[in-house]
Structures are given as C-alpha cells and as structure tokens.
Scaffold this motif. Sequence first.
Motif, PDB file in Angstrom:
ATOM      1  N   ASP A  31       0.805  -1.219   0.000  1.00  0.00           N
ATOM      2  CA  ASP A  31       0.000   0.000   0.000  1.00  0.00           C
ATOM      3  C   ASP A  31       0.835   1.265   0.000  1.00  0.00           C
ATOM      4  O   ASP A  31       0.356   2.346   0.348  1.00  0.00           O
ATOM      5  CB  ASP A  31      -0.972  -0.013   1.188  1.00  0.00           C
ATOM      6  CG  ASP A  31      -0.249  -0.093   2.530  1.00  0.00           C
ATOM      7  OD1 ASP A  31      -0.929  -0.111   3.562  1.00  0.00           O
ATOM      8  OD2 ASP A  31       0.997  -0.153   2.531  1.00  0.00           O
ATOM      9  N   TYR A  32       2.091   1.142  -0.367  1.00  0.00           N
ATOM     10  CA  TYR A  32       2.969   2.306  -0.429  1.00  0.00           C
ATOM     11  C   TYR A  32       3.968   2.064  -1.542  1.00  0.00           C
ATOM     12  O   TYR A  32       4.626   1.009  -1.562  1.00  0.00           O
ATOM     13  CB  TYR A  32       3.680   2.485   0.915  1.00  0.00           C
ATOM     14  CG  TYR A  32       4.711   3.588   0.963  1.00  0.00           C
ATOM     15  CD1 TYR A  32       6.052   3.303   1.168  1.00  0.00           C
ATOM     16  CD2 TYR A  32       4.341   4.931   0.834  1.00  0.00           C
ATOM     17  CE1 TYR A  32       6.999   4.308   1.234  1.00  0.00           C
ATOM     18  CE2 TYR A  32       5.283   5.936   0.898  1.00  0.00           C
ATOM     19  CZ  TYR A  32       6.611   5.619   1.105  1.00  0.00           C
ATOM     20  OH  TYR A  32       7.549   6.620   1.172  1.00  0.00           O
ATOM     21  N   SER A  93       5.895  -1.407  -0.343  1.00  0.00           N
ATOM     22  CA  SER A  93       5.852  -1.975   0.999  1.00  0.00           C
ATOM     23  C   SER A  93       4.411  -1.968   1.485  1.00  0.00           C
ATOM     24  O   SER A  93       3.523  -1.425   0.834  1.00  0.00           O
ATOM     25  CB  SER A  93       6.756  -1.206   1.965  1.00  0.00           C
ATOM     26  OG  SER A  93       6.200   0.046   2.283  1.00  0.00           O
ATOM     27  N   LYS A  94       4.202  -2.563   2.648  1.00  0.00           N
ATOM     28  CA  LYS A  94       2.866  -2.599   3.222  1.00  0.00           C
ATOM     29  C   LYS A  94       2.899  -2.018   4.627  1.00  0.00           C
ATOM     30  O   LYS A  94       3.926  -2.076   5.311  1.00  0.00           O
ATOM     31  CB  LYS A  94       2.312  -4.023   3.238  1.00  0.00           C
ATOM     32  CG  LYS A  94       3.192  -5.036   3.943  1.00  0.00           C
ATOM     33  CD  LYS A  94       2.611  -6.436   3.784  1.00  0.00           C
ATOM     34  CE  LYS A  94       3.507  -7.463   4.478  1.00  0.00           C
ATOM     35  NZ  LYS A  94       2.998  -8.838   4.329  1.00  0.00           N
ATOM     36  N   THR A  95       1.799  -1.446   5.036  1.00  0.00           N
ATOM     37  CA  THR A  95       1.692  -0.817   6.342  1.00  0.00           C
ATOM     38  C   THR A  95       2.056  -1.808   7.440  1.00  0.00           C
ATOM     39  O   THR A  95       1.616  -2.964   7.413  1.00  0.00           O
ATOM     40  CB  THR A  95       0.262  -0.296   6.560  1.00  0.00           C
ATOM     41  OG1 THR A  95      -0.011   0.687   5.569  1.00  0.00           O
ATOM     42  CG2 THR A  95       0.112   0.329   7.938  1.00  0.00           C
ATOM     43  N   ALA A  97       4.997  -2.949   7.997  1.00  0.00           N
ATOM     44  CA  ALA A  97       6.270  -3.595   7.656  1.00  0.00           C
ATOM     45  C   ALA A  97       7.205  -2.530   7.129  1.00  0.00           C
ATOM     46  O   ALA A  97       6.891  -1.867   6.150  1.00  0.00           O
ATOM     47  CB  ALA A  97       6.057  -4.667   6.603  1.00  0.00           C
TER      48      ALA A  97
ATOM     49  N   GLN B  50      14.873  -2.625  14.289  1.00  0.00           N
ATOM     50  CA  GLN B  50      13.812  -1.682  14.646  1.00  0.00           C
ATOM     51  C   GLN B  50      14.014  -1.091  16.032  1.00  0.00           C
ATOM     52  O   GLN B  50      13.337  -0.134  16.411  1.00  0.00           O
ATOM     53  CB  GLN B  50      12.454  -2.367  14.543  1.00  0.00           C
ATOM     54  CG  GLN B  50      12.142  -2.831  13.122  1.00  0.00           C
ATOM     55  CD  GLN B  50      10.809  -3.550  13.024  1.00  0.00           C
ATOM     56  OE1 GLN B  50      10.342  -4.148  13.972  1.00  0.00           O
ATOM     57  NE2 GLN B  50      10.202  -3.502  11.851  1.00  0.00           N
ATOM     58  N   GLY B  97       6.582   3.173  12.808  1.00  0.00           N
ATOM     59  CA  GLY B  97       5.186   3.512  13.014  1.00  0.00           C
ATOM     60  C   GLY B  97       4.286   2.602  12.205  1.00  0.00           C
ATOM     61  O   GLY B  97       4.754   1.748  11.475  1.00  0.00           O
ATOM     62  N   GLY B  98       2.998   2.812  12.302  1.00  0.00           N
ATOM     63  CA  GLY B  98       2.056   1.973  11.566  1.00  0.00           C
ATOM     64  C   GLY B  98       2.076   2.244  10.085  1.00  0.00           C
ATOM     65  O   GLY B  98       1.863   1.359   9.283  1.00  0.00           O
ATOM     66  N   GLN B  99       2.343   3.488   9.695  1.00  0.00           N
ATOM     67  CA  GLN B  99       2.376   3.828   8.276  1.00  0.00           C
ATOM     68  C   GLN B  99       3.779   3.620   7.720  1.00  0.00           C
ATOM     69  O   GLN B  99       4.730   3.398   8.441  1.00  0.00           O
ATOM     70  CB  GLN B  99       1.986   5.294   8.102  1.00  0.00           C
ATOM     71  CG  GLN B  99       0.518   5.555   8.365  1.00  0.00           C
ATOM     72  CD  GLN B  99      -0.107   6.313   7.231  1.00  0.00           C
ATOM     73  OE1 GLN B  99       0.489   7.211   6.678  1.00  0.00           O
ATOM     74  NE2 GLN B  99      -1.326   5.965   6.873  1.00  0.00           N
ATOM     75  N   ASN B 100       3.879   3.688   6.418  1.00  0.00           N
ATOM     76  CA  ASN B 100       5.179   3.557   5.771  1.00  0.00           C
ATOM     77  C   ASN B 100       5.885   4.896   5.804  1.00  0.00           C
ATOM     78  O   ASN B 100       5.284   5.922   5.592  1.00  0.00           O
ATOM     79  CB  ASN B 100       4.996   3.141   4.314  1.00  0.00           C
ATOM     80  CG  ASN B 100       3.933   2.096   4.169  1.00  0.00           C
ATOM     81  OD1 ASN B 100       2.766   2.440   4.018  1.00  0.00           O
ATOM     82  ND2 ASN B 100       4.312   0.861   4.211  1.00  0.00           N
TER      83      ASN B 100
END
Lengths: 112, 114
Positions: A31-32, A93-95, A97, B50, B97-100
């Motif tokens: 999703d990115y 990439s995916k949220t 990860a 991380q 974080g949760g988003q990329n």
Amino acid sequence: QQQVKQSPQSLIVQKGGISIINCAYENTAFDYFPWYQQFPGKGPALLIAIRPDVSEKKEGRFTISFNKSAKQFSLHIMDSQPGDSATYFCAASKTGANNLFFGTGTRLTVIP
Amino acid sequence: DGGITQSPKYLFRKEGQNVTLSCEQNLNHDAMYWYRQDPGQGLRLIYYSQIVNDFQKGDIAEGYSVSREKKESFPLTVTSAQKNPTAFYLCASSIMGGQNYEQYFGPGTRLTVT
C-alpha cells in the motif's frame, strides 16, 4: 523471487522528451509505492511516492500513475533534462512492515 | 547537518578476511537497514533493526552479521563466509510507526575483495 518487476533496464531520452519507467507487483497487501533516484556513487533519495487511494500524483515534472487493478505503477518525467540522468528505483511496501521491496532499477540517460 | 554517514567510501580486503562497515545516523530514527546493491539486481535487504539490541535477517543475510548496541549505530560485518562480497553497500534509516515512512540512505561503501 522479485516482488517488484521494473522495466526497462535502461532508457535514453532526448532533452525535453518524456521518460517513462514501469513497475509491476504481485502482493495486493502493498500500500505504499515510492520512487527513488540515485546518482552515481551516491545513495538513493526519495523522489515521489503514492498510496493506492489515488491514481496519480504529480510533483513538478515527475508524475506517478497507479493502476490498482493491473497492479502496475509508472513514473513519468516530463521535459526530461540532462540533470535527470540517474538510476531510478521503484519500490513497494505494506503498512506495518518497514521493509521496502525494490525493483531492479532503470538507468536513465538524457542526451542534450 | 542531519543524516547518515558511512565509512569508508571505498574498502579493499583480501579474501578470507572479515571486514566491518560503519553506519551512523543522527536523525534519531529507530529503524536502520543494510542493503547490498549489485548491477542489474537493485537493492537487496541484508539485515534490519527496529530497536536497540534487536535485528532481523533480510533476504540475503548469509555471510553477514550486525549489531545494534546504540540507536545511532548499526555496523555490518562481512564475514569470510560470504561467497561473493564485492558490492556496493548501503545503509538506511527510517522512523517507525504503523504507516510507511521514507527511508534515508547513506552515501554507501564500495567493498572490493580480491
């Protein structure tokens, strides 16, 4: 297995022309979708990125087109300039990860 | 200036020797990454971390080792077990974080093993 497939491997464009680089992916969880630009001997730098809730994103001469149903996205460089000569990488990439899966890169040469 | 530093820019080693590549960041990023770049193969993930004292293998971890004793440092050791170590090595970092989030890359180290 290559998660993101990129083409062409190399591209030569006349100054003022349009450069188009294509990428395809299989994992629908992605999703990115960022594009990175790398000059010789340097590390890549983020150029532009898109999320699948929009079909196009434009920043100056650079545009990402995104086709969710075809699982493809592309970078368009309008009015290409010799200073745009670099290697371009698409990625996905995916949220949740932090890993980015990169394409194999396209070496763009813009001739004056 | 905030950013990522990698040293040295060029490194030469004899086959059979271990070599450690340095990566330091002052961006206060939690996540750090090591990639290997070969012509025509893009960037392949070796290891990532991380949090301090924790790291995960990437796609091509065999023959490599890392440590993360400090938030700002993530050195990579290329061991003699790595069959084809000559490559361009890139270190990157990002916030978590949760988003990329964008990954910021260092200038890279070109390692040549003969």
